[in-house]
Design a protein around this motif. Structure first.
Motif, PDB file in Angstrom:
ATOM      1  N   TYR A  63       0.989  -1.149  -0.137  1.00  0.00           N
ATOM      2  CA  TYR A  63      -0.058  -0.004   0.116  1.00  0.00           C
ATOM      3  C   TYR A  63       0.814   1.227   0.133  1.00  0.00           C
ATOM      4  O   TYR A  63       0.567   2.288  -0.682  1.00  0.00           O
ATOM      5  CB  TYR A  63      -0.920   0.171   1.360  1.00  0.00           C
ATOM      6  CG  TYR A  63      -2.003  -0.770   1.211  1.00  0.00           C
ATOM      7  CD1 TYR A  63      -3.139  -0.740  -0.031  1.00  0.00           C
ATOM      8  CD2 TYR A  63      -2.438  -1.781   1.720  1.00  0.00           C
ATOM      9  CE1 TYR A  63      -3.996  -1.499  -0.149  1.00  0.00           C
ATOM     10  CE2 TYR A  63      -3.594  -2.730   1.681  1.00  0.00           C
ATOM     11  CZ  TYR A  63      -4.339  -2.356   0.598  1.00  0.00           C
ATOM     12  OH  TYR A  63      -5.538  -3.220   0.553  1.00  0.00           O
ATOM     13  N   ILE A  66       2.015   1.927  -3.525  1.00  0.00           N
ATOM     14  CA  ILE A  66       1.012   2.379  -4.509  1.00  0.00           C
ATOM     15  C   ILE A  66       0.608   3.867  -4.047  1.00  0.00           C
ATOM     16  O   ILE A  66       0.532   4.841  -4.813  1.00  0.00           O
ATOM     17  CB  ILE A  66      -0.323   1.537  -4.104  1.00  0.00           C
ATOM     18  CG1 ILE A  66       0.050   0.128  -4.690  1.00  0.00           C
ATOM     19  CG2 ILE A  66      -1.405   2.290  -5.096  1.00  0.00           C
ATOM     20  CD1 ILE A  66      -1.302  -0.723  -4.404  1.00  0.00           C
ATOM     21  N   LEU A 106      -3.264   1.723 -11.898  1.00  0.00           N
ATOM     22  CA  LEU A 106      -4.127   1.243 -10.739  1.00  0.00           C
ATOM     23  C   LEU A 106      -4.718  -0.210 -11.033  1.00  0.00           C
ATOM     24  O   LEU A 106      -4.900  -1.404 -10.027  1.00  0.00           O
ATOM     25  CB  LEU A 106      -4.982   2.311 -10.421  1.00  0.00           C
ATOM     26  CG  LEU A 106      -6.207   2.026  -9.142  1.00  0.00           C
ATOM     27  CD1 LEU A 106      -5.206   2.040  -7.908  1.00  0.00           C
ATOM     28  CD2 LEU A 106      -7.171   2.927  -9.081  1.00  0.00           C
ATOM     29  N   TRP A 110      -4.609  -3.615  -9.180  1.00  0.00           N
ATOM     30  CA  TRP A 110      -5.823  -4.269  -8.936  1.00  0.00           C
ATOM     31  C   TRP A 110      -5.854  -5.834  -9.491  1.00  0.00           C
ATOM     32  O   TRP A 110      -6.092  -6.775  -8.649  1.00  0.00           O
ATOM     33  CB  TRP A 110      -6.888  -3.592  -9.563  1.00  0.00           C
ATOM     34  CG  TRP A 110      -8.222  -4.035  -9.162  1.00  0.00           C
ATOM     35  CD1 TRP A 110      -8.660  -5.066  -8.419  1.00  0.00           C
ATOM     36  CD2 TRP A 110      -9.434  -3.023  -8.804  1.00  0.00           C
ATOM     37  NE1 TRP A 110     -10.239  -4.814  -8.122  1.00  0.00           N
ATOM     38  CE2 TRP A 110     -10.274  -3.619  -8.156  1.00  0.00           C
ATOM     39  CE3 TRP A 110      -9.712  -1.760  -9.413  1.00  0.00           C
ATOM     40  CZ2 TRP A 110     -11.651  -3.008  -8.153  1.00  0.00           C
ATOM     41  CZ3 TRP A 110     -10.836  -1.045  -9.237  1.00  0.00           C
ATOM     42  CH2 TRP A 110     -11.859  -1.689  -8.763  1.00  0.00           C
ATOM     43  N   LEU A 115      -4.175  -4.944  -3.974  1.00  0.00           N
ATOM     44  CA  LEU A 115      -5.169  -4.119  -3.450  1.00  0.00           C
ATOM     45  C   LEU A 115      -5.878  -5.087  -2.553  1.00  0.00           C
ATOM     46  O   LEU A 115      -6.840  -4.706  -1.852  1.00  0.00           O
ATOM     47  CB  LEU A 115      -6.034  -3.521  -4.186  1.00  0.00           C
ATOM     48  CG  LEU A 115      -5.311  -2.452  -5.080  1.00  0.00           C
ATOM     49  CD1 LEU A 115      -6.495  -1.551  -6.093  1.00  0.00           C
ATOM     50  CD2 LEU A 115      -4.614  -1.365  -4.504  1.00  0.00           C
ATOM     51  N   GLU A 116      -5.574  -6.441  -2.323  1.00  0.00           N
ATOM     52  CA  GLU A 116      -6.466  -7.365  -1.706  1.00  0.00           C
ATOM     53  C   GLU A 116      -5.924  -7.494  -0.509  1.00  0.00           C
ATOM     54  O   GLU A 116      -4.711  -7.658  -0.320  1.00  0.00           O
ATOM     55  CB  GLU A 116      -6.265  -8.679  -2.502  1.00  0.00           C
ATOM     56  CG  GLU A 116      -7.846  -9.300  -2.806  1.00  0.00           C
ATOM     57  CD  GLU A 116      -8.656  -8.594  -3.773  1.00  0.00           C
ATOM     58  OE1 GLU A 116      -9.868  -8.341  -3.166  1.00  0.00           O
ATOM     59  OE2 GLU A 116      -8.241  -8.384  -4.783  1.00  0.00           O
ATOM     60  N   TRP A 117      -6.871  -7.424   0.580  1.00  0.00           N
ATOM     61  CA  TRP A 117      -6.339  -7.579   1.712  1.00  0.00           C
ATOM     62  C   TRP A 117      -6.147  -9.012   2.372  1.00  0.00           C
ATOM     63  O   TRP A 117      -7.256  -9.630   2.527  1.00  0.00           O
ATOM     64  CB  TRP A 117      -7.131  -6.762   2.901  1.00  0.00           C
ATOM     65  CG  TRP A 117      -6.738  -6.760   4.273  1.00  0.00           C
ATOM     66  CD1 TRP A 117      -6.924  -7.591   5.491  1.00  0.00           C
ATOM     67  CD2 TRP A 117      -5.918  -5.675   4.923  1.00  0.00           C
ATOM     68  NE1 TRP A 117      -6.421  -7.209   6.410  1.00  0.00           N
ATOM     69  CE2 TRP A 117      -5.534  -6.092   6.187  1.00  0.00           C
ATOM     70  CE3 TRP A 117      -5.178  -4.690   4.304  1.00  0.00           C
ATOM     71  CZ2 TRP A 117      -4.610  -5.365   6.910  1.00  0.00           C
ATOM     72  CZ3 TRP A 117      -4.493  -3.886   5.196  1.00  0.00           C
ATOM     73  CH2 TRP A 117      -4.067  -4.200   6.578  1.00  0.00           C
TER      74      TRP A 117
END
Lengths: 118, 408
Positions: A63, A66, A106, A110, A115-117
């Protein structure tokens, strides 16, 4: 112009000084009766297990990366936005292409599930 | 006397300046001393103002939750926060074992300073502002980021797992929500062509919330996240992390985090009303600066009320939802909005304001509707499949039998 920054420096010093002075004053006024139980690291009543400074999830790092991309992008876009009224359509389209490339980035992050937790 | 009532701050500044000059200071020294005194008064005033904010918030939250809120100390409990202040002032400062002295003690100071330094660039009225400089907005964004440093310092310095986990979460959230915030701020900048806060306020003949309501909404949401308030209070989730990065703090050091939190919440209302609600502008505000001050206070109080209302009514996000909401919705949405606004405004150059504004409004509405459709569609597809038999026995309410039925 330089005068402005001097003023900001003064304000920054004062806003650092005020809470610091309050804390120092409170530290002088408050009682000080330390004991081992009181000073122990809080962990819901049990004794601390292992090292307290745990490793951080690698996800935070992703994160952070990004964020860095988008923040640098914003720094590039601000001068453009300030000059927006004097720009021709051509320059606006160029900035839009720049933003679209970033949107592509982005989308890539993705798809790569960055972006996946987890 | 009338002069004083019209514009008290400028009057006092002038008076102070002449007094200092009268003492034999050079003009430059007099101005700098005057500014230092003004800054000192403003910063102290802001920190004292927090007591009122805390009281108002506790009272309102109490009403929302069907309680009275503070009502013992003074009329309507208005002196409650002062009593709390005195109490927290004489509490012991506990130094946890294994703490890192410098970050641990610097963090509360820095968190307050980060918020206070934002006040220097906010125009409170036509003549009342700290510094009107040409990169004001960028400065506000940059200084707002200092609070994150304080949070990670607190988490690291405390030598506590909860504190460290809370700090990680907090910083991840703060930096994430900074992205849509910074991007939506491009829209007011584009509309004014300046980064100076005074210029942005001055050019709002039409409030920017009317021109670009979606940008205002995204900015508001990301600002609330920046403060770390409910529904974004998962950095200090009581049920998971006890209280996040400030578990180990006690006494006034904890109080400083509290002050920073409330002051930041009010500062974002100031920012929002300056950027999107026309700041101090209103009928007669140019001529009589005190009126502008009153308008600004009313507007920002309304925004602050909205923040409190949000805190009182929304449940907390889950951490992955919070991240998804930012990266998969707000960030692309704000980028798309900036692209479309830039294109539309450029294509409409030369047209009258009464054409531009409705077109931008419709554009905002369309983008919002599109995003809303996409999100609801996504969740409809994601609805969990029902497993198992629907008609399993569940407890049903049966009305009590009447006497005659029971006997018959």
């Amino acid at each position: 112009m330089l005068r402005d920054w001097l003023y900001i420096g003064i304000f920054l010093l004062i806003s650092l000084f005020l809470p610091a002075a309050a804390i120092i004053m409170a530290a002088l006024l408050s009682p000080r009766k330390p004991n081992p139980q009181k000073n122990d690291t809080y962990e819901c009543g049990v004794e601390t297990v292992g090292e307290s400074r745990v490793q951080f999830k690698v996800q935070y790092y992703v994160y952070g990366l990004i964020f860095l991309v988008f923040d640098v992008e914003a720094v590039f876009l601000y001068p453009w936005a300030v000059a927006y009224n004097q720009l021709a359509l051509y320059a606006v389209v160029e900035a839009i292409i720049f933003i679209l490339i970033l949107l592509g980035g982005l989308a890539y992050a993705w798809r790569k599930k960055a972006l996946e937790w987890q | 006397m009338i002069d004083f009532l019209r514009d008290p701050i400028a009057f006092l500044t002038q008076w102070l300046n002449t007094t200092l000059l009268g003492w034999g200071l050079s003009e430059q020294a007099a101005q700098i001393t005057g500014f230092a005194i003004g800054a000192f008064v403003a910063a102290t005033g802001a920190m004292m103002f927090v007591t009122i904010l805390i009281w108002a918030e506790r009272k309102l939250i109490g009403r929302i939750q069907d309680r009275y809120g503070p009502n013992r100390v003074g009329p309507f409990g208005i002196f409650q926060s002062i009593a709390d202040l005195v109490k927290i002032f004489i509490k012991e400062h506990i130094d946890p074992v294994g703490m890192d002295w410098l970050p641990f003690n610097l963090a509360p100071v820095l968190s307050v300073a980060a918020v206070l330094t934002m006040w220097v660039a906010i125009p409170f009225a036509a003549t009342v502002y700290g510094v009107d400089f040409n990169v004001g907005l960028l400065y506000l964004v940059a200084v707002g980021g200092l609070g994150e440093l304080a949070v990670i310092m607190a988490g690291w310095g405390s030598n506590n797992k909860y504190a460290l986990l809370g700090a990680f979460r907090a910083v991840a959230m703060f930096i994430s929500y900074e992205v849509p915030m910074v991007i939506t701020l491009l829209i007011p900048v584009m509309l004014t062509g300046s980064l100076s806060m005074n210029d942005i306020v001055r050019q709002q003949d039409v409030w920017f919330i009317v021109v670009s309501p979606l940008a205002a909404l995204i900015f508001f949401i990301s600002q609330v996240a920046e403060v770390g308030r409910s529904p974004f209070d998962l950095t200090e989730a009581e049920s998971e992390l006890v209280s996040g990065f400030n578990v180990e703090y006690s006494g006034l050091k904890f109080g400083m985090f509290y002050v920073a939190d409330f002051l930041h919440a009010f500062t974002i209302s100031l920012l929002f009303s300056a950027l999107f609600l026309g700041g101090w502008r209103g009928p007669g505000a140019e001529e009589i600066p005190i009126l502008g001050f009153i308008y600004f206070a009313i507007k920002s109080s309304l925004v602050y009320f909205l923040v409190i209302l949000m805190r009182g009514s929304l449940p907390r996000f889950r951490v992955d939802h919070m991240m998804d909401f930012n990266w998969k919705l707000l960030t692309p949405l704000s980028l798309v909005l900036v692209v479309l606004t830039a294109l539309a405004l450029k294509l409409m150059t030369g047209l009258s304001l009464w054409v531009q504004i409705p077109v931008l409004l419709v554009l905002n509405g369309l983008v919002f509707l599109m995003a809303q459709r996409m999100v609801t569609g996504f969740f409809r597809r994601r609805r969990p499949r029902e497993v198992g038999d629907r008609s399993r026995p569940v407890a049903h309410y049966t009305p009590p039998q009447s006497d005659s039925e029971a006997q018959g």
